[in-house]
Design an enzyme around this catalytic site. Structure first.
Site, PDB file in Angstrom:
ATOM      1  N   ASP A 196       1.976   0.808   6.447  1.00 38.30           N
ATOM      2  CA  ASP A 196       2.771   1.198   5.370  1.00 38.30           C
ATOM      3  C   ASP A 196       4.319   0.794   5.531  1.00 38.30           C
ATOM      4  O   ASP A 196       4.457   0.353   6.595  1.00 38.30           O
ATOM      5  CB  ASP A 196       2.693   2.837   5.046  1.00 38.30           C
ATOM      6  N   ASP A 306       2.741  -3.556  -3.079  1.00 36.30           N
ATOM      7  CA  ASP A 306       3.112  -2.296  -3.639  1.00 36.30           C
ATOM      8  C   ASP A 306       4.285  -2.371  -4.768  1.00 36.30           C
ATOM      9  O   ASP A 306       4.956  -3.325  -4.600  1.00 36.30           O
ATOM     10  CB  ASP A 306       3.327  -1.270  -2.689  1.00 36.30           C
ATOM     11  N   GLU A 309       5.069  -2.496 -10.484  1.00 38.67           N
ATOM     12  CA  GLU A 309       5.107  -2.304 -11.938  1.00 38.67           C
ATOM     13  C   GLU A 309       6.259  -3.149 -12.623  1.00 38.67           C
ATOM     14  O   GLU A 309       6.081  -3.362 -13.730  1.00 38.67           O
ATOM     15  CB  GLU A 309       5.283  -0.825 -12.265  1.00 38.67           C
ATOM     16  N   ARG A 388      -1.189  -2.681  -6.253  1.00 36.94           N
ATOM     17  CA  ARG A 388      -1.108  -1.547  -7.037  1.00 36.94           C
ATOM     18  C   ARG A 388      -1.204  -2.103  -8.594  1.00 36.94           C
ATOM     19  O   ARG A 388      -1.865  -1.410  -9.474  1.00 36.94           O
ATOM     20  CB  ARG A 388       0.094  -0.601  -6.792  1.00 36.94           C
ATOM     21  N   ASP A 404      -1.503   6.369  -6.684  1.00 40.43           N
ATOM     22  CA  ASP A 404      -1.315   7.600  -6.038  1.00 40.43           C
ATOM     23  C   ASP A 404      -1.833   8.572  -6.613  1.00 40.43           C
ATOM     24  O   ASP A 404      -1.128   9.503  -7.311  1.00 40.43           O
ATOM     25  CB  ASP A 404       0.657   7.810  -6.000  1.00 40.43           C
ATOM     26  N   HIS A 462      -6.448   6.983   2.357  1.00 46.32           N
ATOM     27  CA  HIS A 462      -4.918   6.747   2.580  1.00 46.32           C
ATOM     28  C   HIS A 462      -4.229   7.935   2.032  1.00 46.32           C
ATOM     29  O   HIS A 462      -4.985   8.800   1.188  1.00 46.32           O
ATOM     30  CB  HIS A 462      -4.471   5.605   1.605  1.00 46.32           C
TER      31      HIS A 462
HETATM   32  C1  GLC Z   1       3.726   4.166  -2.928  1.00 44.90           C
HETATM   33  C2  GLC Z   1       2.380   3.889  -2.821  1.00 44.90           C
HETATM   34  C3  GLC Z   1       1.753   4.322  -1.485  1.00 44.90           C
HETATM   35  C4  GLC Z   1       2.644   4.069  -0.303  1.00 44.90           C
HETATM   36  C5  GLC Z   1       3.829   4.609  -0.448  1.00 44.90           C
HETATM   37  C6  GLC Z   1       5.018   4.189   0.435  1.00 44.90           C
HETATM   38  O1  GLC Z   1       3.813   5.370  -3.338  1.00 44.90           O
HETATM   39  O2  GLC Z   1       1.529   3.644  -3.964  1.00 44.90           O
HETATM   40  O3  GLC Z   1       0.299   3.874  -1.204  1.00 44.90           O
HETATM   41  O4  GLC Z   1       2.213   4.863   0.557  1.00 44.90           O
HETATM   42  O5  GLC Z   1       4.638   4.041  -1.694  1.00 44.90           O
HETATM   43  O6  GLC Z   1       5.069   2.968   0.879  1.00 44.90           O
END
Ligand code: GLC
Length: 644
Positions: A196, A306, A309, A388, A404, A462
């Site tokens: 991450d 990620d 959007e 995402r 999420d 996750h």
């Molecule tokens: C966002 C993502 C999540 C990730 C987080 C930190 O919320 O959807 O999967 O762990 O960011 O990067």
């Protein structure tokens, strides 16, 4: 049959790749232009089911709800959330008549599907929209017709079908070592571990924190020799950091989205203030995609995209912490935590300045395309990529995860219901955060969720930072976890083969029962799914349940895996109650069909998918099999195997 009607001057989203005959008007929908919007209406019969909308809340049957396609970073999913992270504007009406429509626009679309018992569907789109209208003899045939015009779904390598472990908060090499050891020492199979944002230097894209992850290249190679791949995250926003090569190059070439004054738009995400790459510019896509080279050169062959959007915490205009504001009080606010900012920046599309709001739903899809097109050049084998945010068309470039969610039973149920809808719009490689992202996942929920995810193409555990540790070996006795995750590996000859065949033939991997069986009970089931051509599943999704009721629309072979052996029993058509222990998973082999299973392994590198046994009452199985990474995926790799 598919035809299209073009209203106004729509932007080409890239969703549809085949030529479709053009008509003057739609057959099933009445059209009315209201200012800048165009409204489509069609009447529903009492028994009509409405399928579609891909990544959306509520049921497989979308009837009775209101939904908004306007991609959103919303960490509070519930059945009244108007939008999630993807825009998949397909509807299929299934009753006495069968028809569908795809509303192809990158702007906001509102779907009222008999929400107030009005007996009709009302779809409100921006006035420039292309509508593809579909007709056919069944909902399933309509879905297949749609899949045939949007192009082949992304196919990742075999290892991406293995089990993945992830957590926001693996801060250093030691943490990842702990995960590797935890799984290997407990004999719970594992193929990949996500990195991450913690792996980066101050959350800056395409950097690695060398102190916490020294010699990532050597580390990736040593993990790979143990059958474990590292899968780092890449966020959309590029930190404003003069001197950083990615940032400097983006500025020099005008690759960032611009604000009202024509300067790069500033918005805060994880690294602090960032600029957003303008993925609508082909040169920007090429540049950004090429940046992944900084990690592929270290031996990385998988990524997750990620915050695309794009998520915005605050901006130079709003100046407020969007995601921390109180829950929205109006639907407009609820649409998006950053909805105001989507009217504050611009893209350059074919030399024209276009307000982001008008093309919002394409942003994440174009980030996926940017990455995928370059990764295809950088890596000689198939690679893993999932995103995402998405729009139809991005399914050709990567998979998606559903964002999420939370550690709660209704989120597991939603995962089950969402999977076939995602498959209808081409997102075959998809899945949810198993165990839930937000909140603390208990043992029972994690086991039941794993027993469902064991069948989804993307199987990843996750969770968020500050939640309880969610790895399978953190729940005391590991026997039950070993049993459920091992089942996944034993089933991989089937899962992999059915997935690739679905992609090759423009088919779905997970289907609602109503797509194959027309009895009323099958049409209305929301918690059983068909998996590939030969299997049905009935996951346990209720807290405290010792089993569940299962509807068999035809005679099937019930297969129970208890951690050691498969037990098969012929079951006649009808209703049945089954007990399912926490270490077990039960699935059904359809009449006259077979499902191949193999011995299993700790990782896919060690799996022998040629050495299989066929379960079920059929006599043969058509197995797709290759080396797991060749780009040459074709029908030639299908072999017929016969029952001994
Ligand atoms: C966002 C993502 C999540 C990730 C987080 C930190 O919320 O959807 O999967 O762990 O960011 O990067």
């Amino acid at each position: 049959m598919i035809k299209q009607v073009i209203f106004g001057d729509p932007i080409d989203t890239g969703a549809i790749v085949k030529d479709i005959e053009r008509e003057e008007r739609l057959s099933e929908w009445q059209t009315e232009q209201l200012g800048d919007s165009i409204v489509f209406r069609c009447a529903l019969e009492q028994k009509d089911i409405v399928y579609g909308l891909g990544e959306q809340v509520r049921g497989i049957n979308k009837r009775g709800g209101r939904y908004i396609s306007y991609n959103t970073d919303n960490p509070h999913h519930n059945d009244d959330s108007p939008s999630l992270y993807g825009a998949h504007n397909l509807l299929i009406v299934d009753g006495y008549r069968h028809f569908g429509a795809f509303f192809d626009t990158p702007g906001k679309v509102v779907f009222d599907i008999d929400c107030n018992n009005s007996g009709e569907i009302v779809v409100t789109c921006p006035k420039d929209v292309r509508v593809a209208e579909l007709t056919g003899d069944s909902a399933y045939l309509i879905a297949r017709e749609f899949l045939s015009v949007i192009g082949r779904s992304f196919i990742p390598p075999l290892w991406a079908f293995g089990f993945g472990q992830s957590r926001w908060g693996y801060k250093r090499k030691r943490d990842i070592d702990g995960v590797t050891e935890g799984y290997r020492n407990n004999n719970i199979p594992l193929d990949w571990i996500c990195m991450d944002i913690d792996y980066m230097d101050r959350y800056i894209d395409f950097t690695v924190n060398e102190k916490r992850f020294p010699d990532l290249k050597g580390y990736a190679a040593s993990l790979k020799s143990k059958g474990i791949r590292l899968v780092p995250i890449i966020d959309a926003g590029v930190k404003i950091e003069p001197g950083n090569a990615t940032y400097d190059e983006g500025i020099r070439n005008g690759y960032f989205c611009t604000n009202h004054e024509g300067k790069p738009f500033k918005a805060a995400v994880w690294p602090g203030m960032t600029h957003f790459p303008d993925f609508f510019q082909p040169a920007c896509r090429e540049w950004f995609g090429n940046e992944y080279r900084k990690l592929t050169e270290l031996g990385i062959e998988g990524f997750w995209n990620d915050m695309n959007e794009p998520a915005i915490f605050y901006s130079e205009y709003t100046g407020a912490l969007n995601s921390l504001t109180p829950p929205p009080s109006t639907e407009t606010e609820a649409e998006n935590n950053a909805y105001k900012d989507y009217r504050n920046f611009y893209h350059s599309i074919n030399g024209k300045r276009v307000l982001h709001d008008k093309v919002h739903n394409l942003y994440g899809a174009l980030m996926t395309r940017a990455a995928s097109e370059q990764l295809d050049k950088l890596i000689p084998r198939r690679f893993l990529l999932f995103s995402r945010s998405s729009y139809v068309g991005a399914h050709r470039y990567g998979g998606i995860w559903t964002g999420d969610n939370g550690s709660a039973w209704d989120h597991l149920a939603r995962n089950v219901r969402m999977m076939p809808s995602l498959n209808m719009v081409g997102f075959l490689y998809s899945g949810a955060d198993t165990g839930g992202f937000g909140g603390n996942c208990g043992r029972e929920l994690l086991l039941r969720w794993l027993a469902f995810s064991a069948f989804t193409p993307l199987m990843r555990n996750h969770t968020a930072i500050l939640t309880r540790r969610q790895e399978c070996y953190r729940y005391g006795d590991t026997e039950d976890f070993r049993s459920v995750v091992s089942l996944r590996y034993k089933l991989l000859p089937y899962i992999y083969s059915e997935f690739v065949k679905a992609a090759l033939y423009g088919d779905m991997y997970m289907k609602p029962l109503g797509f194959e069986f027309s009895d009323e009970r099958s049409r209305n089931i929301e918690d059983q799914l068909l998996v590939g051509e030969c299997m049905m599943i009935a996951p346990v999704i209720e807290k405290g349940a010792k089993g569940r009721e299962v509807w068999l629309p035809e005679e099937m072979t019930e297969v129970r895996y208890d951690g050691e052996n498969f037990h098969c029993e012929q079951i006649p058509k009808g209703l049945r109650h089954i007990d399912v222990k926490l270490n077990e998973a039960v699935f059904y082999v359809r009449k006259g069909k077979c499902v191949p299973v193999c011995k299993g392994a700790q990782c896919t590198d060690e799996l022998d998918m040629r050495d299989v046994v066929l379960l079920g009452a059929g006599s043969e199985y058509r197995q797709y099999i290759d080396d797991g990474s060749t780009k040459d995926v074709s029908e030639d790799n299908i072999r017929v195997i016969f029952k001994q």
